[in-house]
Design a protein around this motif. Sequence first.
Motif, short mmCIF file in Angstrom:
data_model
loop_
_atom_site.label_atom_id
_atom_site.label_comp_id
_atom_site.label_asym_id
_atom_site.label_seq_id
_atom_site.Cartn_x
_atom_site.Cartn_y
_atom_site.Cartn_z
N TYR A 165 -18.58 -3.06 16.05
CA TYR A 165 -19.59 -3.37 17.06
C TYR A 165 -19.07 -3.12 18.47
CZ TYR A 165 -22.85 -6.14 19.88
OH TYR A 165 -23.75 -6.54 20.83
N LEU A 166 -17.80 -3.47 18.70
CA LEU A 166 -17.25 -3.39 20.05
C LEU A 166 -16.70 -2.01 20.40
CD1 LEU A 166 -15.33 -6.80 20.32
CD2 LEU A 166 -17.56 -6.19 21.31
N SER A 167 -16.27 -1.24 19.39
CA SER A 167 -15.58 0.02 19.65
C SER A 167 -16.39 0.99 20.49
CB SER A 167 -15.24 0.69 18.31
OG SER A 167 -14.78 2.00 18.56
N PRO A 168 -15.89 1.36 21.68
CA PRO A 168 -16.64 2.30 22.52
C PRO A 168 -16.67 3.69 21.91
CG PRO A 168 -14.74 1.30 23.69
CD PRO A 168 -14.59 0.99 22.24
N GLY A 169 -15.72 4.01 21.02
CA GLY A 169 -15.68 5.33 20.39
C GLY A 169 -16.70 5.50 19.29
N LYS A 170 -17.28 4.39 18.83
CA LYS A 170 -18.35 4.45 17.82
C LYS A 170 -19.70 4.37 18.54
CE LYS A 170 -17.28 3.73 13.45
NZ LYS A 170 -17.73 4.59 12.35
N GLY A 171 -20.58 3.55 18.08
CA GLY A 171 -21.91 3.48 18.68
C GLY A 171 -21.94 2.84 20.06
N GLU B 10 -26.08 6.86 14.30
CA GLU B 10 -25.50 8.03 13.62
C GLU B 10 -24.01 7.84 13.34
OE1 GLU B 10 -26.29 11.45 16.07
OE2 GLU B 10 -28.45 11.36 15.72
N HIS B 11 -23.37 6.97 14.12
CA HIS B 11 -21.93 6.78 13.97
C HIS B 11 -21.55 5.82 12.85
CE1 HIS B 11 -22.51 8.14 18.12
NE2 HIS B 11 -21.30 8.65 18.04
N TYR B 12 -22.52 5.16 12.26
CA TYR B 12 -22.21 4.10 11.31
C TYR B 12 -22.69 4.40 9.89
CZ TYR B 12 -21.28 1.44 15.57
OH TYR B 12 -20.80 1.02 16.77
N SER B 13 -21.80 4.13 8.93
CA SER B 13 -22.14 4.25 7.51
C SER B 13 -22.92 3.02 7.06
CB SER B 13 -20.86 4.37 6.68
OG SER B 13 -20.17 3.11 6.71
N ASP B 14 -23.45 3.06 5.85
CA ASP B 14 -24.15 1.90 5.29
C ASP B 14 -23.22 0.68 5.24
OD1 ASP B 14 -26.26 3.61 5.00
OD2 ASP B 14 -26.16 3.72 2.82
N GLU B 15 -21.98 0.91 4.87
CA GLU B 15 -21.01 -0.19 4.80
C GLU B 15 -20.71 -0.73 6.20
OE1 GLU B 15 -19.81 -1.99 2.44
OE2 GLU B 15 -18.39 -3.10 3.71
N ASP B 16 -20.58 0.16 7.18
CA ASP B 16 -20.38 -0.27 8.57
C ASP B 16 -21.52 -1.20 9.00
OD1 ASP B 16 -18.14 1.37 8.81
OD2 ASP B 16 -19.19 2.94 9.94
N ILE B 17 -22.75 -0.82 8.65
CA ILE B 17 -23.93 -1.60 9.03
C ILE B 17 -23.88 -3.01 8.44
CG2 ILE B 17 -26.45 -1.75 8.63
CD1 ILE B 17 -26.55 1.30 9.18
N LEU B 18 -23.45 -3.11 7.18
CA LEU B 18 -23.30 -4.43 6.57
C LEU B 18 -22.31 -5.29 7.35
CD1 LEU B 18 -23.12 -3.66 2.71
CD2 LEU B 18 -25.10 -4.32 4.08
N GLN B 19 -21.20 -4.66 7.75
CA GLN B 19 -20.16 -5.41 8.47
C GLN B 19 -20.64 -5.84 9.86
OE1 GLN B 19 -17.35 -6.39 7.02
NE2 GLN B 19 -17.98 -5.31 5.16
N ILE B 20 -21.31 -4.96 10.55
CA ILE B 20 -21.84 -5.30 11.88
C ILE B 20 -22.86 -6.43 11.77
CG2 ILE B 20 -23.19 -4.45 13.86
CD1 ILE B 20 -21.98 -1.64 13.29
N ALA B 21 -23.70 -6.36 10.74
CA ALA B 21 -24.72 -7.40 10.54
C ALA B 21 -24.03 -8.75 10.30
CB ALA B 21 -25.64 -7.04 9.38
N LYS B 22 -22.97 -8.74 9.51
CA LYS B 22 -22.24 -9.98 9.23
C LYS B 22 -21.66 -10.56 10.52
CE LYS B 22 -20.19 -9.92 5.25
NZ LYS B 22 -19.21 -9.71 4.15
N TYR B 23 -21.12 -9.69 11.37
CA TYR B 23 -20.57 -10.14 12.66
C TYR B 23 -21.66 -10.74 13.54
CZ TYR B 23 -18.84 -9.81 17.47
OH TYR B 23 -18.52 -10.09 18.77
N LEU B 24 -22.76 -10.04 13.70
CA LEU B 24 -23.82 -10.51 14.61
C LEU B 24 -24.51 -11.77 14.08
CD1 LEU B 24 -25.40 -7.15 15.74
CD2 LEU B 24 -24.12 -8.76 17.17
N ALA B 25 -24.66 -11.86 12.76
CA ALA B 25 -25.32 -13.03 12.18
C ALA B 25 -24.47 -14.29 12.33
CB ALA B 25 -25.63 -12.78 10.70
N SER B 26 -23.17 -14.11 12.62
CA SER B 26 -22.26 -15.26 12.69
C SER B 26 -22.43 -16.08 13.97
CB SER B 26 -20.81 -14.79 12.56
OG SER B 26 -20.36 -14.14 13.74
N PHE B 27 -23.19 -15.58 14.93
CA PHE B 27 -23.37 -16.33 16.19
C PHE B 27 -24.52 -17.34 16.11
CE2 PHE B 27 -21.19 -12.49 17.57
CZ PHE B 27 -20.11 -13.08 18.21
#
Lengths: 88, 88
Positions: free
Chosen positions: A11-17, A71-88
């Motif tokens: 989520y934070l990486s400037p080199g990704k999305g 475009e920068h994120y795989s399906d697995e990446d999306i699951l991980q980002i969702a888990k991070y954001l849902a934790s707040f």
Amino acid sequence: SVETESGRQLYLSPGKGGCATCHGETGNEPVMPMYPKIGGQMEMYLINQMQDYKLKKRKNGLFVPMEVAMEHYSDEDILQIAKYLASF
Amino acid sequence: SVETESGRQLYLSPGKGGCATCHGETGNEPVMPMYPKIGGQMEMYLINQMQDYKLKKRKNGLFVPMEVAMEHYSDEDILQIAKYLASF
């Protein structure tokens, strides 16, 4: 936490999305008033929206930056980002 | 408060769109995990999404109930509901 660290990096990486650039570190500091607060949303809602942008199914509002970002994120990446954001 | 009371009535009224039935009283108690939390969003984001559903421009996910719900609200109603939800 260990469970959300991978999503946090993606989520934070400037080199990704570069999600945090527009949505802020916890997802709840949108830089523009037409952007949503995404921290603390349900995991399934987050996954669905990210997939819809990636698959070009959500075409309302400022969808173009989201299509490009996802475009920068795989399906697995999306699951991980969702888990991070849902934790707040 | 006086400023948000009109929006609160429109949001809660079961005879109108029935927003609270799915999103909860403050907008942050979605009854399904694919629904967003909408309480505390920016006013402009809320207005834009409601208008996009009303004008049938947001066509992703479970958009049909939102298209039907928004048929009950005028542009002014939407402004009032957005003010109520943004107040959380």
